[in-house]
Design a protein around this motif. Sequence first.
Motif, PDB file in Angstrom:
ATOM      1  N   GLY A 191     -16.944   0.901  18.814  1.00  0.00           N
ATOM      2  CA  GLY A 191     -18.242   0.254  18.667  1.00  0.00           C
ATOM      3  C   GLY A 191     -18.881  -0.136  19.985  1.00  0.00           C
ATOM      4  O   GLY A 191     -19.647  -1.106  20.047  1.00  0.00           O
ATOM      5  N   ARG A 216     -23.931   5.284  18.091  1.00  0.00           N
ATOM      6  CA  ARG A 216     -23.263   6.583  18.090  1.00  0.00           C
ATOM      7  C   ARG A 216     -23.894   7.567  19.067  1.00  0.00           C
ATOM      8  O   ARG A 216     -23.189   8.265  19.807  1.00  0.00           O
ATOM      9  CB  ARG A 216     -23.295   7.142  16.658  1.00  0.00           C
ATOM     10  N   PRO A 245     -18.112   4.707  14.610  1.00  0.00           N
ATOM     11  CA  PRO A 245     -18.351   3.293  14.920  1.00  0.00           C
ATOM     12  C   PRO A 245     -18.000   2.338  13.777  1.00  0.00           C
ATOM     13  O   PRO A 245     -17.774   1.147  14.006  1.00  0.00           O
ATOM     14  CB  PRO A 245     -19.855   3.247  15.226  1.00  0.00           C
TER      15      PRO A 245
END
Length: 502
Positions: free
Chosen positions: A304, A308, A288
């Motif tokens: 993103g 995660r 991310p």
Amino acid sequence: MTEIRKFETDIVVVGAGNAAMCAAISARENGASVTVLEKAPESEKGGNSTYTHGSIRFAYDGEEDLKQIMPDLTAEDFANTDFGSYPEEEFFHDMCRMTEYRTDPELASLLTGNSFETMKWLVSHKIRYVPIYGRQAFKVDGKFKFWGGMIAESVGGGPGLVGSLYEEASRLDVEVLFNAMASELIHDDEGVHGVIFKYKGRTSEVRAKAVILASGGFHANPEMRTRYLGPKWDLAHARGSRYNTGEGIQMALNIGAIASGNWSGCHSVGGDRYLPEFTEGFQRLSYPFGIIVNAEGKRFVDEGADFRNYTYAKYGKLILEQPGQFAWQIFDQKVSGLLREEYRGKQVTKVKADTLEELAEKLDGVDPNGFLQTVKEYNEAVRADIPFNPNIKDGKCTEGQAVRKSNWANTLDEGPFEAYAVTCGITFTFGGLKINSNAEVQDILYQSIPGLYGAGELVGGLFYFNYPGGAGLMAGSVFGKIAGENAARFIHKAKESDGLKI
């Protein structure tokens, strides 16, 4: 003719990971004698559970709940940490949205509704937990803040969890046989009565009044992966236990159990391109904070899109679909300090360069011109007016790109730059057997098969397309406990009907 070795017990558990050992402990504390069949040798015991970090997701309302799960937490720990809360409703909502609302609502409700009480039960059986500092929290303004609904892991990670479960099972006199590969259920019209298995190379059988199947899915079986998941899945890197090859599921299907769940789906992550299969340290999950590019040098995923642990279990599939089944994760010095511990060490495929031009020439298999153009366009698209915050979905995004980055979009402009080669790794499969709320395996007429129970990754219907991190271990514990309780109740009723003293 070789004589078949025979065993006898109240309940036999097939498998010996988290779900199986929770089932064995639960059955034993409810008055049943238990024999566990572990296909692996003792040195590789524990199934996929051994290969986890021991991270587990559960519902909690605040500090008072957490003190019951992690009694070693101090007043200073609470003062320096924002643990937040994770209500049962939010856990259930995460199960629904992660699976595109296909999760079995009854099973999902049992998972989320029983998660906290099951955690207390695990703690009562000497399983210890600690906060996941470093992987689930970053320090901002002097205080750790947890994100993504998951805050705890077992002491010693997966191996620590498995070791503690085995110690508790031993204390309760649960019998565990290693090198014991189940191959067939003993059954008739009245139900299931035991298991035929190979024990140290010899055909054996264990007679029992109930059987609990908890032997995992088929992630380590390339033939089954290709048959059910589809083309290219034989090329995926197999993680975890090499012994999860689907026999437990097949044994039940052979006697009329009904298949359930997302048979074409699995938990698939991005990890090191060149590590051997079944090797620890595969995952690379700080994506991310950077970008991911394929062989053409192009981005192909919103790195993103979410925290995660809400995206990592589906992004491996996207890597598998790229040319050559690989990609590279790219980071600059603004975020290199945020990379998880798995990015350090000797078994890491990494290149480093002071300039992007130099880095482009080091990305094995990647078109350098395509990569440089991608970075140029990406940098120009990053919103500079939004501050970066790794602890929240900060909205720092790109604009005007075909593949948007929704959060944590920093420009790549501060060398030295780092890049990590990744491929798709399969952790466990989502398809399996249908169970009801008592963990009883259902047949093709949607009726319970008497004496047969299921728990763990072998159960279908919970996960589709994706997976909230830590929900797998929780599901194994919740349904393992339920299976053990109900199997013990089933055999006690059988004994009563036979006029035997309990």
